[in-house]
Design an enzyme around this catalytic site. Structure first.
Site, PDB file in Angstrom:
ATOM      1  N   THR A  45       0.629  -1.195   0.142  1.00 54.67           N
ATOM      2  CA  THR A  45       0.004  -0.018   0.099  1.00 54.67           C
ATOM      3  C   THR A  45       1.094   1.349  -0.084  1.00 54.67           C
ATOM      4  O   THR A  45       0.773   2.152  -0.937  1.00 54.67           O
ATOM      5  CB  THR A  45      -0.864  -0.047   1.293  1.00 54.67           C
ATOM      6  OG1 THR A  45      -1.773  -1.322   1.109  1.00 54.67           O
ATOM      7  CG2 THR A  45      -1.685   1.302   1.242  1.00 54.67           C
TER       8      THR A  45
ATOM      9  N   ASN B  73      -5.196  -9.432  -7.925  1.00 56.65           N
ATOM     10  CA  ASN B  73      -5.246 -10.059  -6.715  1.00 56.65           C
ATOM     11  C   ASN B  73      -6.355 -10.871  -6.220  1.00 56.65           C
ATOM     12  O   ASN B  73      -6.675 -11.899  -5.655  1.00 56.65           O
ATOM     13  CB  ASN B  73      -5.081  -9.487  -5.460  1.00 56.65           C
ATOM     14  CG  ASN B  73      -6.013  -7.878  -5.539  1.00 56.65           C
ATOM     15  OD1 ASN B  73      -5.817  -7.340  -6.625  1.00 56.65           O
ATOM     16  ND2 ASN B  73      -6.772  -7.839  -4.536  1.00 56.65           N
TER      17      ASN B  73
ATOM     18  N   GLN C 142       1.411  -9.199  -6.285  1.00 52.13           N
ATOM     19  CA  GLN C 142       1.069 -10.540  -6.540  1.00 52.13           C
ATOM     20  C   GLN C 142       1.740 -11.325  -7.375  1.00 52.13           C
ATOM     21  O   GLN C 142       1.603 -12.667  -7.685  1.00 52.13           O
ATOM     22  CB  GLN C 142      -0.533 -10.603  -6.778  1.00 52.13           C
ATOM     23  CG  GLN C 142      -1.639 -10.150  -5.758  1.00 52.13           C
ATOM     24  CD  GLN C 142      -1.852 -10.851  -4.711  1.00 52.13           C
ATOM     25  OE1 GLN C 142      -1.225 -12.268  -4.585  1.00 52.13           O
ATOM     26  NE2 GLN C 142      -2.353 -10.521  -3.679  1.00 52.13           N
TER      27      GLN C 142
ATOM     28  N   SER D  68       5.292  -6.334  -2.008  1.00 53.28           N
ATOM     29  CA  SER D  68       5.106  -6.436  -0.323  1.00 53.28           C
ATOM     30  C   SER D  68       5.634  -7.877   0.361  1.00 53.28           C
ATOM     31  O   SER D  68       5.592  -8.746  -0.330  1.00 53.28           O
ATOM     32  CB  SER D  68       3.452  -6.620  -0.369  1.00 53.28           C
ATOM     33  OG  SER D  68       3.199  -6.837   1.058  1.00 53.28           O
ATOM     34  N   GLY D  69       6.148  -7.579   1.392  1.00 58.52           N
ATOM     35  CA  GLY D  69       6.547  -8.693   2.164  1.00 58.52           C
ATOM     36  C   GLY D  69       5.939  -9.669   2.603  1.00 58.52           C
ATOM     37  O   GLY D  69       6.360 -10.915   2.400  1.00 58.52           O
ATOM     38  N   HIS D  70       4.787  -9.351   3.192  1.00 55.58           N
ATOM     39  CA  HIS D  70       3.844 -10.516   3.573  1.00 55.58           C
ATOM     40  C   HIS D  70       2.964 -11.310   2.556  1.00 55.58           C
ATOM     41  O   HIS D  70       2.383 -12.453   3.063  1.00 55.58           O
ATOM     42  CB  HIS D  70       2.756  -9.856   4.374  1.00 55.58           C
ATOM     43  CG  HIS D  70       1.529  -9.177   3.912  1.00 55.58           C
ATOM     44  ND1 HIS D  70       0.332  -9.553   3.831  1.00 55.58           N
ATOM     45  CD2 HIS D  70       1.566  -7.893   3.372  1.00 55.58           C
ATOM     46  CE1 HIS D  70      -0.383  -8.824   2.975  1.00 55.58           C
ATOM     47  NE2 HIS D  70       0.218  -7.842   3.041  1.00 55.58           N
TER      48      HIS D  70
ATOM     49  N   THR E 178      13.533   5.957  10.643  1.00 57.97           N
ATOM     50  CA  THR E 178      14.295   5.056  11.053  1.00 57.97           C
ATOM     51  C   THR E 178      14.215   3.900  10.360  1.00 57.97           C
ATOM     52  O   THR E 178      13.175   3.292  10.468  1.00 57.97           O
ATOM     53  CB  THR E 178      14.594   4.721  12.548  1.00 57.97           C
ATOM     54  OG1 THR E 178      14.839   6.022  13.099  1.00 57.97           O
ATOM     55  CG2 THR E 178      15.534   3.771  12.893  1.00 57.97           C
TER      56      THR E 178
ATOM     57  N   CYS F  54      -9.651  -7.566   1.291  1.00 61.77           N
ATOM     58  CA  CYS F  54     -10.063  -6.133   1.609  1.00 61.77           C
ATOM     59  C   CYS F  54     -11.630  -5.813   1.342  1.00 61.77           C
ATOM     60  O   CYS F  54     -12.323  -5.102   2.130  1.00 61.77           O
ATOM     61  CB  CYS F  54      -9.290  -5.071   1.244  1.00 61.77           C
ATOM     62  SG  CYS F  54      -8.561  -5.417  -0.564  1.00 61.77           S
TER      63      CYS F  54
END
Ligand SMILES: Cc1ncc(COP(=O)(O)O)c(C=O)c1O
Length: 382
Positions: free
Chosen positions: A70, A149, A178, A199-201, A237, A324
């Site tokens: 996102t 997706n 995706q 995206s990592g997840h 950071t 979503c």
């Protein structure tokens, strides 16, 4: 529980979690600090960035770690639009993008940008002819997702890149959330995208991790400002453990990509054949031209949530067309764009496989689905 909802999110790999914990325990210093611990943390971060850059075929300084798809999509859309107003105000995207692109361009439209949407056919794919007609000299951004997706359609990214780069000075952003780790995703000069979101997840790394990457240095307005970290493009950071875990998950996904893909193809074919047994009670949204790791279909006259609850009771976790939109009662914009028949609009199920899915999971789904159809429809497999 059998988990077949990997397009919504994946379970982090054990070795990725181990890396995350280890970096948190040992290398927790701020990578911007000049003491030795900071320098070591910064070296780890640099190595993670190099690894991702290598996979994507770009320079390390073009890889910016973010908090996920996102944020990367928002940054790509706002960052390029606000940096390019001297070239024009025309933006092109598709009607089936993720909300993190659609809501961003909607906001730009309110700011006075001109936004146009490419339509898709019944297979969920854009028309290159329509793209050719709509790309203009004053187009500044074209944003097209790689893989949808909700139903797995693959967009013709290379052909689109050719059209966009030959007809305009627009930047070409591709939401590869995706596809990364499952299909070949990388920069390829003018023959590919200019900006990628990942995206990592979705690749068995951690939630809250991701990347935006650039083909080469472009003029882009930072989206999060502050201390100037990440080459001044994304202040805050840097989350070194997330970045290192992301790079590890990315390497694991890319290394076994071909073998995984073959596995998904077998399951996609197997399940498509299986679903044929239910005849005209089932409408497939995914086509054989899409990715094999997403299979969306709809059951006549039933609501998605009823099916999901019944399957859950039978031990199987799946989604409606997207995680979503599943909490919303209105039909998803992708299902609307595909012009699905009224009877099939509400009961969309999405099965999505990941690196941890097994043949036993597929068999369990078949058993559970048969039971659920019998229960809800009195349907017996013929
Ligand atoms: C195509 C696509 N883009 C973007 C996103 C958003 O990614 P994230 O959940 O990392 O913010 C998703 C997540 O579902 C997605 O499927």
């Amino acid at each position: 529980m059998i988990y077949l909802d990997n397009a919504a999110t994946t379970k982090p790999h054990k070795e990725v979690l181990d890396t995350f914990v280890q970096v948190n325990e040992l290398y927790y210093a701020n990578p911007a600090s000049i003491h030795e611990a900071g320098v070591t943390a910064n070296q780890l971060l640099a190595r993670a960035r190099d690894q991702v850059a290598q996979i994507l075929n770009t320079e390390a300084k073009e890889v910016v770690f973010t908090a996920g798809g996102t944020e990367s999509n928002n940054f790509a859309v706002f960052g390029t639009a606000h940096a390019s107003t001297h070239k024009g105000k025309h933006i092109l995207t598709t009607e089936v993008e993720h909300p993190s692109v659609l809501e961003a361009v909607k906001r730009l439209a309110k700011e006075g940008f001109e936004v146009e949407y490419l339509t898709v056919d019944a297979k969920g794919v854009i028309s290159l002819e329509e793209l050719k007609q709509k790309v203009r000299k004053d187009t500044i951004l074209v944003s097209i997702m790689h893989v949808n997706n909700e139903m797995g359609a693959i967009q013709p990214i290379e052909e689109a890149a050719h059209i966009i780069h030959s007809q305009s000075r627009a930047l070409f952003h591709v939401d590869a959330v995706q596809s990364f780790g499952k299909l070949q995703v990388s920069f390829n000069g003018e023959a590919g995208p200019d900006i990628l979101s990942i995206s990592g997840h979705k690749i068995h790394a951690l939630k809250g991790s991701g990347v935006i990457a650039f083909r080469k240095p472009f003029s882009i307005v930072p989206y999060i400002v502050g201390g100037g970290q990440e080459f001044g493009l994304r202040s805050g950071t840097v989350a070194v453990p997330q970045a290192v875990a992301f790079a590890k998950a990315a390497r694991l996904a890319v290394e076994s990509m071909d073998a995984q893909y073959k596995k998904y193809e077998v399951w996609q074919t197997e399940l498509r054949t299986y679903l044929q047994h239910f005849g005209n009670e089932i409408h497939l949204l995914s086509t054989e031209f899409g990715v094999p790791y997403i299979l969306s279909f709809s059951v006549r006259g039933l609501k998605g949530e009823i099916l999901i609850n019944a399957l859950q009771k039978a031990g199987v976790i799946v989604s409606t067309s997207s995680a979503c939109s599943s909490k919303q009662t209105k039909t998803s914009h992708v299902v609307e764009a595909l012009h699905v028949e009224q009877d099939f609009k509400k009961g969309v199920l999405r099965l999505s496989f990941g690196m941890q899915t097994t043949e036993a999971d597929i068999a369990a789904f078949k058993g559970a689905f048969e039971q659920v159809m019998k229960q809800l429809k009195g349907e017996v497999v013929g």
